[in-house]
Design an enzyme around this catalytic site. Structure first.
Site, mmCIF file in Angstrom:
data_model
loop_
_atom_site.group_PDB
_atom_site.id
_atom_site.type_symbol
_atom_site.label_atom_id
_atom_site.label_comp_id
_atom_site.label_asym_id
_atom_site.label_seq_id
_atom_site.Cartn_x
_atom_site.Cartn_y
_atom_site.Cartn_z
ATOM 1 N N SER B 60 64.588 28.960 35.670
ATOM 2 C CA SER B 60 65.821 29.206 36.413
ATOM 3 C C SER B 60 66.831 28.143 36.014
ATOM 4 O O SER B 60 66.490 26.957 35.930
ATOM 5 C CB SER B 60 65.542 29.154 37.922
ATOM 6 O OG SER B 60 66.686 29.595 38.623
ATOM 7 N N GLU B 61 68.069 28.575 35.776
ATOM 8 C CA GLU B 61 69.073 27.676 35.192
ATOM 9 C C GLU B 61 69.431 26.506 36.096
ATOM 10 O O GLU B 61 70.042 25.550 35.643
ATOM 11 C CB GLU B 61 70.329 28.467 34.838
ATOM 12 C CG GLU B 61 71.028 29.033 36.071
ATOM 13 C CD GLU B 61 72.182 29.954 35.716
ATOM 14 O OE1 GLU B 61 72.336 30.304 34.544
ATOM 15 O OE2 GLU B 61 72.930 30.322 36.638
#
Lengths: 225, 234
Positions: B60-61
């Site tokens: 997840s960024e």
């Protein structure tokens, strides 16, 4: 020793002038320095340039500052569908926006903290982001030149601090905070817990004290939506 | 109305894959042990359709590797959210890092597969996915440009045509671009299409669809290599 710990939120932001450039940590509702933002709202500073991934969640996060028209320019990656006050000001041309790819936003801030005068990247080549930027071919790839993003202040949120300014973060509330801490002239950390010096294991320090100039303890605030 | 348009209108009435079925097909593209980033929209559904024997590590960024399923009611922790702000869980062996490292992973070629949503994909693999021309508001780029620049394999999941029936796979994108020549595979409600140096290759069609009908709803030429099988639905 220079005192970094402040007891009051209003005191820790007292010298922030109108027109300041301020980085604000946080992503997806996690890791926003909401108590510091509210202190800026109380202080009523104007003409702020805000550097932040998002532009608030209705009244939450940076929302109140847009509602009060305190911000004139934003450098952001994803203003966000719930940034209603920002979108109103933007539509009315009361605030200007530079949109930056999220990872490039990080790297431009990191360049500022790292003493680097910009860098070349393939990200954004051929898109609106490349408009007006120097382009060259490196190792056979089209690249654009990206410049550092600097700031007068970084407002960040951490979980624990000691009096020296060593910081740890909780879960994914880390996000932009450690990068911004390195990039601004004055970094102010809002923290949940103040712990004795030496109680954070040296291996567990995420942001070393050298990057942190002021610390204030406040119970964290989350905004839904 | 020209005869051609009438035929295309009739085509649009035919059953197509649902968003969930597109996600289910895309899940089959993820190899065991892969590090994977899932974007907004249809890609976000893919985690629900992984075959049982496969382990994939979701990135997840906002700084998570080893993201697990969404949190159940009562289990939510708002310091543990995905890129869509939804509370999630972790799998054993997960790690946290700051956002610069999160995107170092996307840009630096460390992710095996990234799956993004799309508005348009060109025959060269250009992607437009962040702004609709004339849409209200500021728009937002988020991590899409970094992700499209660096993933080893980029899959785009989207509907094959717009609500008005216009092709979303086109010769040249007319929407604001996200990245140039970055897409490897497009999975739509009608087809699986690979981007190759020679052009677009139609790999699979939706059940009940003929390649020539998919071509009619596609804005760029599709090559075929022998018989084109139907998409296997999980």
């Amino acid at each position: 020793m220079k005192k970094k710990v402040y007891s009051r939120l209003d005191e820790v932001v007292a010298d922030v002038p109108d027109g300041a450039r301020i980085m604000f940590g946080g992503f997806g509702g996690a890791g926003f320095p909401n108590n510091l933002i509210q202190a800026l709202v109380r202080k009523g500073v104007k003409n702020i340039t805000a550097i932040s991934n998002n532009c608030g969640t209705h009244d939450g996060e940076l929302g109140l500052m847009f509602k009060n028209n305190q911000i004139k320019h934003v450098i952001a990656s994803f203003p966000g569908p719930h940034a209603s006050h920002f979108q109103e000001r933007f539509a009315a041309k009361e605030v200007t926006l530079e949109l930056v790819p999220q990872g490039i936003l990080c790297e431009r801030m990191r360049a500022a903290g790292a003493g680097l005068q910009g860098f070349y990247t393939t990200v954004g080549v051929g898109t609106e982001v490349a408009d007006g930027k120097e382009e060259r071919v490196l190792e056979g790839k089209r690249c654009i030149l990206e410049m550092p993003i600097r700031a007068d202040y970084a407002f960040i949120k951490a979980q624990k601090a000691d009096a020296l300014g060593n910081l740890t973060y909780r879960l994914a509330a880390r996000n932009f905070n450690p990068i911004m801490a390195m990039a601004a002239r004055t970094t102010i950390a809002e923290v949940e817990e103040l712990v004795p010096v030496g109680s954070i294991e040296p291996e567990h320090v995420v942001t070393p004290a050298i990057f942190v100039h002021r610390i204030v303890q406040a119970k964290g605030l989350h905004y839904a939506g | 109305m020209p005869a051609e348009t009438v035929r295309e209108k009739a085509l649009l009435e035919k059953p197509r894959l649902t968003r969930e079925q597109i996600a289910g097909r895309a899940a089959l593209e993820l190899p065991d042990g892969a590090y994977v980033n899932l974007g907004w929209g249809i890609p976000n559904l893919i985690a629900n359709y992984l075959p049982g024997e496969i382990t994939v590590y979701f990135h997840s960024e906002n700084g998570i590797l080893g993201m697990g399923r969404r949190a159940k009611p009562g289990e939510e922790d708002y310091d543990l959210v995905d890129a869509m702000k939804i509370p999630v869980t972790l799998i054993p062996g997960a790690s946290f890092f700051h956002q610069a490292d999160a995107h170092l992973m996307t840009r630096g070629g460390h992710l095996d597969v990234a799956v993004l949503g799309g508005f348009q994909v060109s025959e060269k693999g250009d992607l437009a996915n962040w702004k609709i021309p004339g849409a209200k508001g500021s728009g937002g780029i988020g991590g899409a440009m970094d992700i499209s620049a660096g993933a080893k394999k980029l899959i785009v999941c989207m509907e094959h045509v717009t609500k008005d029936g216009a092709p979303k796979i086109v010769k040249k994108c007319t929407y604001p671009l996200t990245g140039l020549e970055c897409v490897d595979t497009v999975i739509t409600d009608l087809a699986v299409v690979d981007v190759s140096p020679e052009g677009l290759v139609l790999r699979e069609v939706a059940p009940g669809w003929r390649p020539q009908d998919v071509q009619k709803l596609t804005g760029a030429p599709l090559m075929t290599k022998g018989r084109v099988p139907e998409i296997r639905l999980p």
